[in-house]
Design a protein around this motif. Sequence first.
Motif, PDB file in Angstrom:
ATOM      1  N   LEU A   8      51.074  22.429  71.726  1.00 17.60           N
ATOM      2  CA  LEU A   8      51.574  21.326  72.547  1.00 17.60           C
ATOM      3  C   LEU A   8      51.250  21.665  73.994  1.00 17.60           C
ATOM      4  O   LEU A   8      51.668  22.708  74.492  1.00 17.60           O
ATOM      5  CB  LEU A   8      53.080  21.154  72.373  1.00 17.60           C
ATOM      6  N   LEU A   9      50.510  20.786  74.624  1.00 20.90           N
ATOM      7  CA  LEU A   9      50.153  20.953  76.035  1.00 20.90           C
ATOM      8  C   LEU A   9      50.856  19.879  76.835  1.00 20.90           C
ATOM      9  O   LEU A   9      50.760  18.693  76.516  1.00 20.90           O
ATOM     10  CB  LEU A   9      48.632  20.833  76.216  1.00 20.90           C
ATOM     11  N   ILE A  10      51.576  20.298  77.852  1.00 20.60           N
ATOM     12  CA  ILE A  10      52.185  19.366  78.800  1.00 20.60           C
ATOM     13  C   ILE A  10      51.423  19.525  80.109  1.00 20.60           C
ATOM     14  O   ILE A  10      51.409  20.601  80.712  1.00 20.60           O
ATOM     15  CB  ILE A  10      53.679  19.660  79.027  1.00 20.60           C
ATOM     16  N   MET A  57      52.378  25.553  74.561  1.00 18.17           N
ATOM     17  CA  MET A  57      53.173  26.292  73.581  1.00 18.17           C
ATOM     18  C   MET A  57      52.559  26.096  72.204  1.00 18.17           C
ATOM     19  O   MET A  57      51.939  25.063  71.928  1.00 18.17           O
ATOM     20  CB  MET A  57      54.641  25.891  73.628  1.00 18.17           C
ATOM     21  N   ASN A  58      52.703  27.113  71.389  1.00 18.73           N
ATOM     22  CA  ASN A  58      52.031  27.142  70.105  1.00 18.73           C
ATOM     23  C   ASN A  58      53.026  27.198  68.952  1.00 18.73           C
ATOM     24  O   ASN A  58      54.157  27.656  69.110  1.00 18.73           O
ATOM     25  CB  ASN A  58      51.111  28.362  70.029  1.00 18.73           C
ATOM     26  N   CYS A  59      52.562  26.725  67.812  1.00 24.21           N
ATOM     27  CA  CYS A  59      53.393  26.720  66.611  1.00 24.21           C
ATOM     28  C   CYS A  59      52.530  27.165  65.448  1.00 24.21           C
ATOM     29  O   CYS A  59      51.426  26.645  65.256  1.00 24.21           O
ATOM     30  CB  CYS A  59      53.938  25.317  66.370  1.00 24.21           C
ATOM     31  N   ASP A 101      55.548  29.952  69.858  1.00 24.72           N
ATOM     32  CA  ASP A 101      55.150  31.062  70.721  1.00 24.72           C
ATOM     33  C   ASP A 101      54.648  30.473  72.031  1.00 24.72           C
ATOM     34  O   ASP A 101      53.867  29.524  72.005  1.00 24.72           O
ATOM     35  CB  ASP A 101      54.063  31.878  70.025  1.00 24.72           C
ATOM     36  N   PRO A 102      55.050  30.972  73.195  1.00 24.69           N
ATOM     37  CA  PRO A 102      55.998  32.072  73.381  1.00 24.69           C
ATOM     38  C   PRO A 102      57.438  31.611  73.184  1.00 24.69           C
ATOM     39  O   PRO A 102      57.694  30.418  73.035  1.00 24.69           O
ATOM     40  CB  PRO A 102      55.763  32.470  74.842  1.00 24.69           C
ATOM     41  N   TYR A 111      61.473  23.315  73.326  1.00 21.59           N
ATOM     42  CA  TYR A 111      60.541  22.528  72.527  1.00 21.59           C
ATOM     43  C   TYR A 111      60.423  23.157  71.143  1.00 21.59           C
ATOM     44  O   TYR A 111      60.264  24.378  71.010  1.00 21.59           O
ATOM     45  CB  TYR A 111      59.175  22.470  73.217  1.00 21.59           C
ATOM     46  N   PHE A 112      60.515  22.303  70.142  1.00 19.17           N
ATOM     47  CA  PHE A 112      60.506  22.758  68.750  1.00 19.17           C
ATOM     48  C   PHE A 112      59.400  22.065  67.973  1.00 19.17           C
ATOM     49  O   PHE A 112      59.178  20.867  68.134  1.00 19.17           O
ATOM     50  CB  PHE A 112      61.837  22.425  68.066  1.00 19.17           C
ATOM     51  N   CYS A 113      58.750  22.835  67.109  1.00 16.62           N
ATOM     52  CA  CYS A 113      57.873  22.200  66.134  1.00 16.62           C
ATOM     53  C   CYS A 113      58.627  22.115  64.807  1.00 16.62           C
ATOM     54  O   CYS A 113      59.577  22.880  64.562  1.00 16.62           O
ATOM     55  CB  CYS A 113      56.565  22.968  65.968  1.00 16.62           C
ATOM     56  N   ALA A 114      58.219  21.187  63.979  1.00 13.92           N
ATOM     57  CA  ALA A 114      58.906  20.985  62.704  1.00 13.92           C
ATOM     58  C   ALA A 114      57.921  20.479  61.659  1.00 13.92           C
ATOM     59  O   ALA A 114      57.037  19.669  61.959  1.00 13.92           O
ATOM     60  CB  ALA A 114      60.053  19.988  62.862  1.00 13.92           C
TER      61      ALA A 114
END
Lengths: 113, 111
Positions: free
Chosen positions: B74-76, B21-23, B7-8, B87-90
């Motif tokens: 995740l902060l860039i 971005m959040n996961c 998200d988003p 960007y993907f989380c896994a």
Amino acid sequence: DAGITQSPRHKVTETGTPVTLRCHQTENHRYMYWYRQDPGHGLRLIHYSYGVKDTDKGEVSDGYSVSRSKTEDFLLTLESATSSQTSVYFCAISVQEQGGGYTFGSGTRLTVV
Amino acid sequence: SQQGEEDPQALSIQEGENATMNCSYKTSINNLQWYRQNSGRGLVHLILIRSNEREKHSGRLRVTLDTSKKSSSLLITASRAADTASYFCATYNQAGTALIFGKGTTLSVSS
């Protein structure tokens, strides 16, 4: 990507024909994976392998088979391609024995017409 | 089924701004990973955070993990046009045999 190559990079095939995609690694890793990527679905696991002749199904394995006769090669076969299998296919290797990150190939864009 | 959800879905920012971005994930994990995918390319592993870690840094990347909320961010920092990517989380599946990916966040950084 270093150590992992996919072939072909692009393929157009007709419905009902068999198609084989190849993933080749040069680093002797035990674990290899096939994913497909589709808009709105992200990456979905098709099959994976944990050694020569050792494979298992993933989330979306119907219509696909795999083979691993050598450590370095992991083949994905669509026995009879359908339009729903139009996708981008990615191979990945696990750089550690389970639990670590993956290195991905550059992908194969497959179009079934 | 997806283990993680980002998200988003899409994020547009200007160069120099920070991107977050959040996961969220569903089950217990040993680690959570973030990947980047540039258009037309394969995924690239960015960072791995273990379940006993709360924060991890790598260059301009900062990842946090809250296992009580089953979420990661995740902060860039100081984004660049070259950060434009998905960007993907896994996280690993229940059996621990394969990574399950979220649907990704598409980041667009304009100059």
